[in-house]
Structure formats: structure tokens, C-alpha cells
Design a protein around this motif. Structure first.
Motif, PDB file in Angstrom:
ATOM      1  N   LEU A  39       0.803  -1.221   0.000  1.00 45.83           N
ATOM      2  CA  LEU A  39       0.000   0.000   0.000  1.00 45.83           C
ATOM      3  C   LEU A  39       0.837   1.272   0.000  1.00 45.83           C
ATOM      4  CD1 LEU A  39      -2.827  -0.964   2.520  1.00 45.83           C
ATOM      5  CD2 LEU A  39      -3.019  -0.789   0.029  1.00 45.83           C
ATOM      6  N   THR A  40       1.947   1.265   0.734  1.00 45.12           N
ATOM      7  CA  THR A  40       2.693   2.509   0.928  1.00 45.12           C
ATOM      8  C   THR A  40       4.148   2.439   0.499  1.00 45.12           C
ATOM      9  OG1 THR A  40       3.525   2.087   3.175  1.00 45.12           O
ATOM     10  CG2 THR A  40       1.245   2.863   2.971  1.00 45.12           C
ATOM     11  N   GLY A  41       4.695   1.234   0.361  1.00 43.66           N
ATOM     12  CA  GLY A  41       6.106   1.100   0.035  1.00 43.66           C
ATOM     13  C   GLY A  41       7.030   1.354   1.202  1.00 43.66           C
ATOM     14  N   SER A  42       6.484   1.466   2.400  1.00 41.69           N
ATOM     15  CA  SER A  42       7.294   1.783   3.574  1.00 41.69           C
ATOM     16  C   SER A  42       6.899   0.909   4.756  1.00 41.69           C
ATOM     17  CB  SER A  42       7.124   3.256   3.958  1.00 41.69           C
ATOM     18  OG  SER A  42       7.746   3.531   5.203  1.00 41.69           O
ATOM     19  N   ALA A  43       7.895   0.251   5.350  1.00 40.07           N
ATOM     20  CA  ALA A  43       7.635  -0.560   6.539  1.00 40.07           C
ATOM     21  C   ALA A  43       7.206   0.298   7.717  1.00 40.07           C
ATOM     22  CB  ALA A  43       8.889  -1.360   6.906  1.00 40.07           C
ATOM     23  N   ASP A  44       7.567   1.582   7.689  1.00 44.15           N
ATOM     24  CA  ASP A  44       7.230   2.480   8.791  1.00 44.15           C
ATOM     25  C   ASP A  44       5.730   2.728   8.904  1.00 44.15           C
ATOM     26  OD1 ASP A  44       9.894   2.743   9.402  1.00 44.15           O
ATOM     27  OD2 ASP A  44      10.148   4.615   8.298  1.00 44.15           O
ATOM     28  N   SER A  45       4.973   2.421   7.852  1.00 38.83           N
ATOM     29  CA  SER A  45       3.534   2.665   7.897  1.00 38.83           C
ATOM     30  C   SER A  45       2.805   1.670   8.789  1.00 38.83           C
ATOM     31  CB  SER A  45       2.939   2.640   6.486  1.00 38.83           C
ATOM     32  OG  SER A  45       3.102   1.365   5.891  1.00 38.83           O
ATOM     33  N   GLN A  46       3.443   0.533   9.097  1.00 42.33           N
ATOM     34  CA  GLN A  46       2.835  -0.427  10.021  1.00 42.33           C
ATOM     35  C   GLN A  46       2.904   0.117  11.441  1.00 42.33           C
ATOM     36  OE1 GLN A  46       4.463  -4.401   9.933  1.00 42.33           O
ATOM     37  NE2 GLN A  46       3.447  -5.019  11.825  1.00 42.33           N
ATOM     38  N   GLY A  47       1.735   0.310  12.054  1.00 45.90           N
ATOM     39  CA  GLY A  47       1.693   0.821  13.419  1.00 45.90           C
ATOM     40  C   GLY A  47       1.917   2.318  13.527  1.00 45.90           C
ATOM     41  N   ARG A  48       1.963   3.029  12.399  1.00 43.45           N
ATOM     42  CA  ARG A  48       2.143   4.481  12.457  1.00 43.45           C
ATOM     43  C   ARG A  48       0.900   5.130  13.067  1.00 43.45           C
ATOM     44  NH1 ARG A  48       5.179   7.928   9.348  1.00 43.45           N
ATOM     45  NH2 ARG A  48       5.541   6.327   7.771  1.00 43.45           N
ATOM     46  N   GLY A  49       1.085   5.869  14.151  1.00 43.16           N
ATOM     47  CA  GLY A  49      -0.036   6.565  14.775  1.00 43.16           C
ATOM     48  C   GLY A  49      -1.073   5.659  15.385  1.00 43.16           C
ATOM     49  N   SER A  50      -0.680   4.426  15.695  1.00 42.25           N
ATOM     50  CA  SER A  50      -1.628   3.457  16.244  1.00 42.25           C
ATOM     51  C   SER A  50      -0.874   2.453  17.107  1.00 42.25           C
ATOM     52  CB  SER A  50      -2.346   2.716  15.101  1.00 42.25           C
ATOM     53  OG  SER A  50      -3.080   1.614  15.592  1.00 42.25           O
ATOM     54  N   PRO A  51      -1.463   2.004  18.237  1.00 36.71           N
ATOM     55  CA  PRO A  51      -0.802   0.979  19.051  1.00 36.71           C
ATOM     56  C   PRO A  51      -0.975  -0.421  18.471  1.00 36.71           C
ATOM     57  CG  PRO A  51      -2.864   1.631  20.070  1.00 36.71           C
ATOM     58  CD  PRO A  51      -2.678   2.531  18.873  1.00 36.71           C
ATOM     59  N   ILE A  80      -2.161  -0.109   9.185  1.00 37.97           N
ATOM     60  CA  ILE A  80      -1.331   0.524   8.169  1.00 37.97           C
ATOM     61  C   ILE A  80      -1.842   1.938   7.916  1.00 37.97           C
ATOM     62  CG2 ILE A  80      -0.394   0.336   5.834  1.00 37.97           C
ATOM     63  CD1 ILE A  80       0.254  -2.043   7.725  1.00 37.97           C
ATOM     64  N   ARG A  81      -0.971   2.915   8.137  1.00 42.02           N
ATOM     65  CA  ARG A  81      -1.339   4.317   7.901  1.00 42.02           C
ATOM     66  C   ARG A  81      -0.237   4.998   7.106  1.00 42.02           C
ATOM     67  NH1 ARG A  81      -3.793   6.621  13.632  1.00 42.02           N
ATOM     68  NH2 ARG A  81      -5.251   4.915  14.062  1.00 42.02           N
ATOM     69  N   ASP A  82      -0.578   5.458   5.919  1.00 40.63           N
ATOM     70  CA  ASP A  82       0.363   6.150   5.058  1.00 40.63           C
ATOM     71  C   ASP A  82       0.564   7.575   5.563  1.00 40.63           C
ATOM     72  OD1 ASP A  82       1.920   6.985   2.930  1.00 40.63           O
ATOM     73  OD2 ASP A  82       0.179   7.421   1.670  1.00 40.63           O
ATOM     74  N   ALA A  83       1.811   7.974   5.761  1.00 38.69           N
ATOM     75  CA  ALA A  83       2.109   9.301   6.305  1.00 38.69           C
ATOM     76  C   ALA A  83       1.599  10.420   5.402  1.00 38.69           C
ATOM     77  CB  ALA A  83       3.611   9.460   6.525  1.00 38.69           C
ATOM     78  N   GLY A  90      -1.116  10.168   3.415  1.00 40.44           N
ATOM     79  CA  GLY A  90      -2.550  10.087   3.206  1.00 40.44           C
ATOM     80  C   GLY A  90      -2.951   9.724   1.791  1.00 40.44           C
ATOM     81  N   ARG A  91      -2.046   9.127   1.015  1.00 42.11           N
ATOM     82  CA  ARG A  91      -2.360   8.778  -0.369  1.00 42.11           C
ATOM     83  C   ARG A  91      -3.370   7.635  -0.465  1.00 42.11           C
ATOM     84  NH1 ARG A  91       3.523   7.315  -2.133  1.00 42.11           N
ATOM     85  NH2 ARG A  91       3.335   6.466  -0.020  1.00 42.11           N
ATOM     86  N   VAL A  92      -3.335   6.731   0.505  1.00 39.02           N
ATOM     87  CA  VAL A  92      -4.210   5.554   0.457  1.00 39.02           C
ATOM     88  C   VAL A  92      -5.004   5.467   1.756  1.00 39.02           C
ATOM     89  CG1 VAL A  92      -2.684   4.278  -1.086  1.00 39.02           C
ATOM     90  CG2 VAL A  92      -2.392   4.052   1.391  1.00 39.02           C
ATOM     91  N   PRO A  93      -6.160   4.820   1.737  1.00 33.85           N
ATOM     92  CA  PRO A  93      -6.941   4.675   2.973  1.00 33.85           C
ATOM     93  C   PRO A  93      -6.187   3.862   4.022  1.00 33.85           C
ATOM     94  CG  PRO A  93      -8.270   4.124   1.038  1.00 33.85           C
ATOM     95  CD  PRO A  93      -6.853   4.230   0.579  1.00 33.85           C
ATOM     96  N   ASN A  94      -6.457   4.156   5.278  1.00 32.98           N
ATOM     97  CA  ASN A  94      -5.904   3.333   6.350  1.00 32.98           C
ATOM     98  C   ASN A  94      -6.435   1.902   6.222  1.00 32.98           C
ATOM     99  OD1 ASN A  94      -4.732   5.639   7.365  1.00 32.98           O
ATOM    100  ND2 ASN A  94      -6.188   5.901   9.037  1.00 32.98           N
ATOM    101  N   LEU A  95      -5.598   0.953   6.580  1.00 34.65           N
ATOM    102  CA  LEU A  95      -6.008  -0.454   6.639  1.00 34.65           C
ATOM    103  C   LEU A  95      -5.843  -0.936   8.063  1.00 34.65           C
ATOM    104  CD1 LEU A  95      -6.729  -3.259   5.449  1.00 34.65           C
ATOM    105  CD2 LEU A  95      -4.288  -3.571   4.993  1.00 34.65           C
ATOM    106  N   TRP A  96      -6.960  -1.328   8.679  1.00 36.06           N
ATOM    107  CA  TRP A  96      -6.872  -1.862  10.031  1.00 36.06           C
ATOM    108  C   TRP A  96      -7.283  -3.331  10.023  1.00 36.06           C
ATOM    109  CZ3 TRP A  96     -11.248  -3.799  12.318  1.00 36.06           C
ATOM    110  CH2 TRP A  96     -12.479  -3.390  11.806  1.00 36.06           C
TER     111      TRP A  96
END
Length: 235
Positions: A137-149, A153-156, A158-164
Motif C-alpha cells: 500500500l505505501t512502500g514503507s515498513a514504517d507505515s505499520q503501526g504508524r499513529g496506532s498501538p 497501516i497508515r500512510d504518512a 494520506g495517499r491511500v486509505p488506512n487499513l486496520w
């Protein structure tokens, strides 16, 4: 800053804004792009005053804004602090300032039209599969758990929807594991559900309404209409 609860956000009485998922959303109607650009410039100046800014997009006839703090503090049941993306007092303060800017520019808010989409995936092993979806979704491992405990998956950008990730039994053979979460303003929820039913959909679970209403299409695929319950109760 501490993240604010739903009741605190609803009590702020932000007439132009609606709480959808993790953030505050507003739409202001504009006559043309130049008017939108002038408004956004003024919004930027209001944000400069407190060192915080919204996410902004300009379309044909509207300016959309989202307010969220990336450094909100969430405390779990054990008292452990987590840094999450959520609404804090600085978002409330800036929302009020933006509403004042909009009034100065003679712009009308259209809060009923705001919406937000997220994806849900039911799984028994989010930690195992999340890296795959972060990369895809984002091309970045950092998006896993970003802004969430969680493993969400949250793209920094905001290009793609969050995946929970929701819970599913190990070895489940459920036909559908993906579903769409549609966040809308409380005042349009009933209309949106009625329209889906009129189009042939079926309400399959409203036990958590108005917060969550699960709707299935004719093939059995489900989506969830989501409303901020605190705001709905406030109304």
C-alpha cells in the motif's frame, strides 16, 4: 497533548466540523479556485499562530480540511503511553480559528457532505501479514503501526486509505475478509442507509447502531457505515 475522548470533542460544539475516524473534517464551499486559494492562505496563517496545520485539498467548488495531531498521547488500561494520530485540544482550537476565517471570507460550511473511507481486513495474524500490506500500500515498513498501538497501516502522506485489522478465527474459511468502512456525518447516516437498502442492499447487523451498521449487497459483500456515537448522542 492527550487525545480527546468522543464526549470531549462533541462538547466542543464545532458546528462546521465532524469527527470521522481519527480526525476532524470540514468542507467549505467556494465560488472558484482563487477564492479557495485565498482561504487556504488565511488558514495557513491561523495555523502558523499555533504551530499546527490542517491537511487541505481544493476541488471544484469546495475546500476540504482535516485536522489531526500525529503526537497525541493515548494511555492503555495498564497506563502505558502510546503516541497516536488523534484529535487533541490544538485541533479543537485550530478548528474554531478556521471557522472564524471562513466566516471572514464569507464561506459556507457543508458538514453533511464530509466522509472518510478506511479498509478493514479480518485476520488471526495481523503481525504476520501487516508487513506485506505496508509494502504493497505505501512502500514503507514504517507505515505499520504508524499513529496506532496496533498493526494498522497508515500512510504518512494520506495517499491511500488506512487499513486496520479485525479479529478472525484461525483457519477461518469466511468468504469475505476485506470490507469498507464508510465514515459519515451523523445527520446523513439514516439517509445513506436507506439509499443503500433502496438500491438492493440489506442491513445485516445494526446491533451497534448508530456507531456501526453493517450492510450487505446482493452478493453478500459487506460494508460498514460508521458514525461518531458521541456526536450522535449530543445531537
Amino acid at each position: 497533548m492527550d487525545m480527546l475522548g468522543g464526549g470531549q470533542i462533541a462538547a466542543a460544539g464545532l458546528i462546521d466540523w465532524r469527527k470521522l475516524a481519527q480526525g476532524l473534517h470540514a468542507r467549505y464551499l467556494i465560488d472558484d479556485f482563487a477564492a479557495g486559494a485565498r482561504f487556504v492562505t488565511a488558514v495557513g496563517e491561523a495555523g502558523d499562530a499555533i504551530g499546527h496545520h490542517p491537511i487541505v485539498s481544493i476541488g471544484s467548488g469546495y475546500v476540504d480540511l482535516k485536522l489531526i495531531s500525529d503526537d497525541a498521547i493515548y494511555r492503555d488500561g495498564d497506563g502505558t503511553e502510546h503516541v497516536v494520530g488523534w484529535v487533541t485540544q490544538q485541533d479543537i482550537d485550530l478548528a474554531r480559528s478556521i471557522s472564524e476565517v471562513a466566516a471572514d471570507h464569507g464561506l459556507e460550511a457543508d458538514p453533511a457532505s464530509v466522509s472518510h473511507i478506511e479498509l478493514g481486513l479480518d485476520t488471526a495474524g495481523s503481525a504476520t501479514i501487516a508487513p506485506v500490506w505496508a509494502a504493497l500500500l505505501t512502500g514503507s515498513a514504517d507505515s505499520q503501526g504508524r499513529g496506532s498501538p496496533s498493526d494498522e497501516i497508515r500512510d504518512a502522506t494520506g495517499r491511500v486509505p488506512n487499513l486496520w485489522f479485525g479479529d478472525a478465527d484461525q483457519g477461518s474459511t469466511s468468504r469475505q475478509r476485506f470490507h469498507v468502512e464508510v465514515y459519515v456525518a451523523p445527520e446523513v447516516a439514516e439517509q445513506r442507509i436507506a439509499a443503500a437498502v433502496a438500491a438492493g442492499g440489506t442491513v445485516v447487523d445494526d446491533s451497534q447502531a448508530p456507531s456501526l451498521t453493517v450492510i450487505a449487497d446482493q452478493d453478500g459483500n459487506t460494508g460498514v457505515l460508521c458514525v461518531d456515537a458521541s456526536a450522535a448522542q449530543q445531537g
